[in-house]
Design a protein around this motif. Structure first.
Motif, PDB file in Angstrom:
ATOM      1  N   GLU A 126       0.838  -1.198   0.000  1.00 39.14           N
ATOM      2  CA  GLU A 126       0.000   0.000   0.000  1.00 39.14           C
ATOM      3  C   GLU A 126       0.875   1.250   0.000  1.00 39.14           C
ATOM      4  OE1 GLU A 126      -3.746   1.689   2.569  1.00 39.14           O
ATOM      5  OE2 GLU A 126      -1.802   1.508   3.569  1.00 39.14           O
ATOM      6  N   LEU A 127       1.951   1.234   0.784  1.00 34.83           N
ATOM      7  CA  LEU A 127       2.844   2.382   0.851  1.00 34.83           C
ATOM      8  C   LEU A 127       3.439   2.686  -0.521  1.00 34.83           C
ATOM      9  CD1 LEU A 127       4.419   4.530   2.408  1.00 34.83           C
ATOM     10  CD2 LEU A 127       6.122   2.772   2.956  1.00 34.83           C
ATOM     11  N   ASN A 128       3.890   1.653  -1.220  1.00 36.27           N
ATOM     12  CA  ASN A 128       4.460   1.840  -2.558  1.00 36.27           C
ATOM     13  C   ASN A 128       3.412   2.377  -3.533  1.00 36.27           C
ATOM     14  OD1 ASN A 128       7.013   0.954  -1.796  1.00 36.27           O
ATOM     15  ND2 ASN A 128       6.551  -1.183  -2.262  1.00 36.27           N
ATOM     16  N   ASP A 129       2.192   1.853  -3.434  1.00 40.26           N
ATOM     17  CA  ASP A 129       1.109   2.333  -4.292  1.00 40.26           C
ATOM     18  C   ASP A 129       0.784   3.795  -3.995  1.00 40.26           C
ATOM     19  OD1 ASP A 129       0.959  -0.148  -5.452  1.00 40.26           O
ATOM     20  OD2 ASP A 129      -0.843  -0.779  -4.379  1.00 40.26           O
ATOM     21  N   LEU A 130       0.812   4.149  -2.719  1.00 39.53           N
ATOM     22  CA  LEU A 130       0.526   5.518  -2.304  1.00 39.53           C
ATOM     23  C   LEU A 130       1.589   6.471  -2.845  1.00 39.53           C
ATOM     24  CD1 LEU A 130      -1.025   7.636  -0.692  1.00 39.53           C
ATOM     25  CD2 LEU A 130       0.239   6.904   1.357  1.00 39.53           C
ATOM     26  N   LYS A 131       2.850   6.080  -2.744  1.00 41.93           N
ATOM     27  CA  LYS A 131       3.939   6.910  -3.254  1.00 41.93           C
ATOM     28  C   LYS A 131       3.806   7.123  -4.761  1.00 41.93           C
ATOM     29  CE  LYS A 131       8.104   5.866  -1.713  1.00 41.93           C
ATOM     30  NZ  LYS A 131       9.253   5.026  -1.237  1.00 41.93           N
ATOM     31  N   HIS A 153     -12.601   8.026   1.295  1.00 38.81           N
ATOM     32  CA  HIS A 153     -12.319   9.363   1.821  1.00 38.81           C
ATOM     33  C   HIS A 153     -11.819   9.287   3.267  1.00 38.81           C
ATOM     34  CE1 HIS A 153     -12.725  13.658   2.515  1.00 38.81           C
ATOM     35  NE2 HIS A 153     -13.372  13.368   3.631  1.00 38.81           N
ATOM     36  N   ASP A 154     -12.235   8.271   3.993  1.00 36.81           N
ATOM     37  CA  ASP A 154     -11.815   8.125   5.394  1.00 36.81           C
ATOM     38  C   ASP A 154     -10.309   7.943   5.530  1.00 36.81           C
ATOM     39  OD1 ASP A 154     -14.435   8.318   6.167  1.00 36.81           O
ATOM     40  OD2 ASP A 154     -14.760   6.154   6.257  1.00 36.81           O
ATOM     41  N   ASP A 155      -9.649   7.529   4.444  1.00 39.97           N
ATOM     42  CA  ASP A 155      -8.202   7.297   4.497  1.00 39.97           C
ATOM     43  C   ASP A 155      -7.398   8.567   4.221  1.00 39.97           C
ATOM     44  OD1 ASP A 155      -7.866   4.279   4.795  1.00 39.97           O
ATOM     45  OD2 ASP A 155      -9.265   4.383   3.119  1.00 39.97           O
ATOM     46  N   GLU A 156      -8.061   9.653   3.867  1.00 34.00           N
ATOM     47  CA  GLU A 156      -7.346  10.846   3.430  1.00 34.00           C
ATOM     48  C   GLU A 156      -6.387  11.383   4.491  1.00 34.00           C
ATOM     49  OE1 GLU A 156      -8.236  15.367   1.851  1.00 34.00           O
ATOM     50  OE2 GLU A 156      -9.632  13.743   1.339  1.00 34.00           O
ATOM     51  N   ASP A 157      -6.838  11.519   5.720  1.00 33.63           N
ATOM     52  CA  ASP A 157      -5.967  12.054   6.770  1.00 33.63           C
ATOM     53  C   ASP A 157      -4.780  11.121   7.019  1.00 33.63           C
ATOM     54  OD1 ASP A 157      -7.581  14.259   7.064  1.00 33.63           O
ATOM     55  OD2 ASP A 157      -8.695  13.454   8.769  1.00 33.63           O
ATOM     56  N   ARG A 158      -5.039   9.820   6.979  1.00 37.07           N
ATOM     57  CA  ARG A 158      -3.955   8.843   7.169  1.00 37.07           C
ATOM     58  C   ARG A 158      -2.936   8.961   6.039  1.00 37.07           C
ATOM     59  NH1 ARG A 158      -3.023   3.333   5.683  1.00 37.07           N
ATOM     60  NH2 ARG A 158      -5.004   3.243   4.534  1.00 37.07           N
ATOM     61  N   PHE A 159      -3.422   9.084   4.816  1.00 36.52           N
ATOM     62  CA  PHE A 159      -2.531   9.223   3.669  1.00 36.52           C
ATOM     63  C   PHE A 159      -1.721  10.512   3.753  1.00 36.52           C
ATOM     64  CE2 PHE A 159      -5.073   6.466   0.415  1.00 36.52           C
ATOM     65  CZ  PHE A 159      -4.673   5.333   1.101  1.00 36.52           C
ATOM     66  N   ARG A 160      -2.382  11.582   4.163  1.00 37.65           N
ATOM     67  CA  ARG A 160      -1.703  12.866   4.243  1.00 37.65           C
ATOM     68  C   ARG A 160      -0.550  12.816   5.256  1.00 37.65           C
ATOM     69  NH1 ARG A 160      -2.464  17.822   2.467  1.00 37.65           N
ATOM     70  NH2 ARG A 160      -4.405  17.217   1.427  1.00 37.65           N
ATOM     71  N   GLU A 161      -0.788  12.161   6.367  1.00 36.72           N
ATOM     72  CA  GLU A 161       0.258  12.038   7.392  1.00 36.72           C
ATOM     73  C   GLU A 161       1.446  11.227   6.866  1.00 36.72           C
ATOM     74  OE1 GLU A 161       0.799  10.206  11.916  1.00 36.72           O
ATOM     75  OE2 GLU A 161      -1.210  10.604  11.126  1.00 36.72           O
ATOM     76  N   ILE A 162       1.152  10.144   6.151  1.00 35.54           N
ATOM     77  CA  ILE A 162       2.215   9.311   5.586  1.00 35.54           C
ATOM     78  C   ILE A 162       3.022  10.094   4.557  1.00 35.54           C
ATOM     79  CG2 ILE A 162       2.700   7.284   4.154  1.00 35.54           C
ATOM     80  CD1 ILE A 162       0.214   5.967   5.419  1.00 35.54           C
ATOM     81  N   ILE A 163       2.333  10.822   3.676  1.00 34.03           N
ATOM     82  CA  ILE A 163       3.012  11.571   2.622  1.00 34.03           C
ATOM     83  C   ILE A 163       3.867  12.691   3.204  1.00 34.03           C
ATOM     84  CG2 ILE A 163       2.644  13.112   0.653  1.00 34.03           C
ATOM     85  CD1 ILE A 163       0.117  11.428   0.032  1.00 34.03           C
ATOM     86  N   GLU A 164       3.373  13.351   4.229  1.00 30.17           N
ATOM     87  CA  GLU A 164       4.162  14.412   4.867  1.00 30.17           C
ATOM     88  C   GLU A 164       5.476  13.862   5.422  1.00 30.17           C
ATOM     89  OE1 GLU A 164       1.400  15.970   7.683  1.00 30.17           O
ATOM     90  OE2 GLU A 164       0.467  17.371   6.254  1.00 30.17           O
ATOM     91  N   LYS A 165       5.433  12.656   5.969  1.00 26.89           N
ATOM     92  CA  LYS A 165       6.660  12.025   6.478  1.00 26.89           C
ATOM     93  C   LYS A 165       7.603  11.677   5.331  1.00 26.89           C
ATOM     94  CE  LYS A 165       4.588  10.068  10.672  1.00 26.89           C
ATOM     95  NZ  LYS A 165       4.217   8.817  11.389  1.00 26.89           N
ATOM     96  N   LEU A 166       7.030  11.224   4.207  1.00 23.37           N
ATOM     97  CA  LEU A 166       7.840  10.885   3.038  1.00 23.37           C
ATOM     98  C   LEU A 166       8.512  12.127   2.467  1.00 23.37           C
ATOM     99  CD1 LEU A 166       5.427   8.393   1.209  1.00 23.37           C
ATOM    100  CD2 LEU A 166       7.529   7.810   2.443  1.00 23.37           C
ATOM    101  N   ILE A 167       7.787  13.239   2.475  1.00 24.74           N
ATOM    102  CA  ILE A 167       8.349  14.507   1.996  1.00 24.74           C
ATOM    103  C   ILE A 167       9.486  14.953   2.910  1.00 24.74           C
ATOM    104  CG2 ILE A 167       7.882  16.969   1.674  1.00 24.74           C
ATOM    105  CD1 ILE A 167       5.026  16.190   0.863  1.00 24.74           C
ATOM    106  N   LYS A 168       9.267  14.829   4.194  1.00 25.03           N
ATOM    107  CA  LYS A 168      10.285  15.236   5.170  1.00 25.03           C
ATOM    108  C   LYS A 168      11.561  14.414   5.013  1.00 25.03           C
ATOM    109  CE  LYS A 168      10.783  16.263  10.105  1.00 25.03           C
ATOM    110  NZ  LYS A 168      10.123  16.236  11.443  1.00 25.03           N
TER     111      LYS A 168
END
Length: 255
Positions: A126-131, A153-168
């Motif tokens: 899932e992480l690879n697919d999200l990236k 839509h319920d996954d949006e906040d979870r995805f946003r948190e993961i992506i922010e960490k990936l950006i960091k």
């Protein structure tokens, strides 16, 4: 039954078995299976009009022979080396190719979907697919939600948190479309998701549908052609990748 290479030329416009299946000649077993499943779904006799059924049947049977041969390491090696097909072993004429197809791609049920979701959500896959969805959509959350498997839509906040960490961690670029998204766009997406959820529940109630997979499909089909195709795509990918145990975008908790 016509010689395999001749049949491929007549029905698919090419006598190259790899071209017919839509894969590279170095394709592995999984890639062969996906290629076979993707193309066979388009030409399956049950999915065409009565006028097209005879030709579709011929194509379906020929495609089965192509896949069976390429999955046999010895027959495949001979074909690659010589460009010729061992007709005697390229798939018996009396083989039931529909039965062969069903053995490879068994019918998916709601339990298969749930089992896959339980394994997929939170996994490295899932992480690879999200990236990938984030990069492909240049940070557009609408694209991400529509691309990542099994999400809502319920996954949006979870995805946003993961992506922010990936950006960091500089694993993905910081797209303005993600970091500077207009709050009105997010609210509009939320309202749309809530409206669709309400419509789905009302439709389910109006149609007297239960909780099974057939009921889920019936509800989606009753709403729009695009939703029907979305569900079919989800189930087709489940069958293609897991031979009946599950995958791609689809229903989740509460849907």
């Amino acid at each position: 039954m016509a010689p395999l290479l001749e049949a491929c030329k007549q029905l698919f416009g090419s006598s190259d078995l790899f071209v017919v299946l839509g894969v590279d000649k170095n394709a592995n077993e999984s890639q062969l299976k996906k290629g076979y499943h993707k193309l066979s779904l388009k030409i399956h006799p049950d999915r065409v009009s009565d006028e097209e059924k005879e030709e579709a049947t011929q194509k379906f049977q020929t495609l089965g022979r192509v896949y069976a041969l390429l999955c046999d390491k010895d027959l495949r090696a001979v074909y690659i080396e010589t460009g010729e097909v061992d007709e005697e072993n390229a798939g018996p004429e009396d083989r039931n190719w529909e039965e062969y197809w069903r053995l490879l791609f068994k019918k998916i049920d709601i339990k298969d979907i749930k089992n896959f979701e339980d394994k997929y959500i939170g996994s490295d896959e899932e992480l690879n697919d999200l990236k990938q969805a984030y990069i492909d959509g240049k940070g557009d959350m609408e694209h991400i939600i529509n691309s990542v498997l099994c999400c809502t839509h319920d996954d949006e906040d979870r995805f946003r948190e993961i992506i922010e960490k990936l950006i960091k961690k500089k694993e993905v670029p910081d797209f303005p479309g993600f970091s500077n998204e207009d709050k009105r766009k997010k609210m509009a997406r939320k309202r749309k998701a809530e409206k669709e959820a309400q419509e789905a529940e009302k439709m389910k109630e109006d149609l007297g549908l239960g909780d099974g997979l057939d009921s889920l499909k019936a509800m989606i089909q009753s709403r729009s052609k695009s939703r029907e195709e979305e569900m079919d795509s989800f189930l087709d990918n489940l069958a293609a990748k897991y031979g009946g145990s599950g995958k791609k975008k689809g229903s989740k908790k509460g849907k």
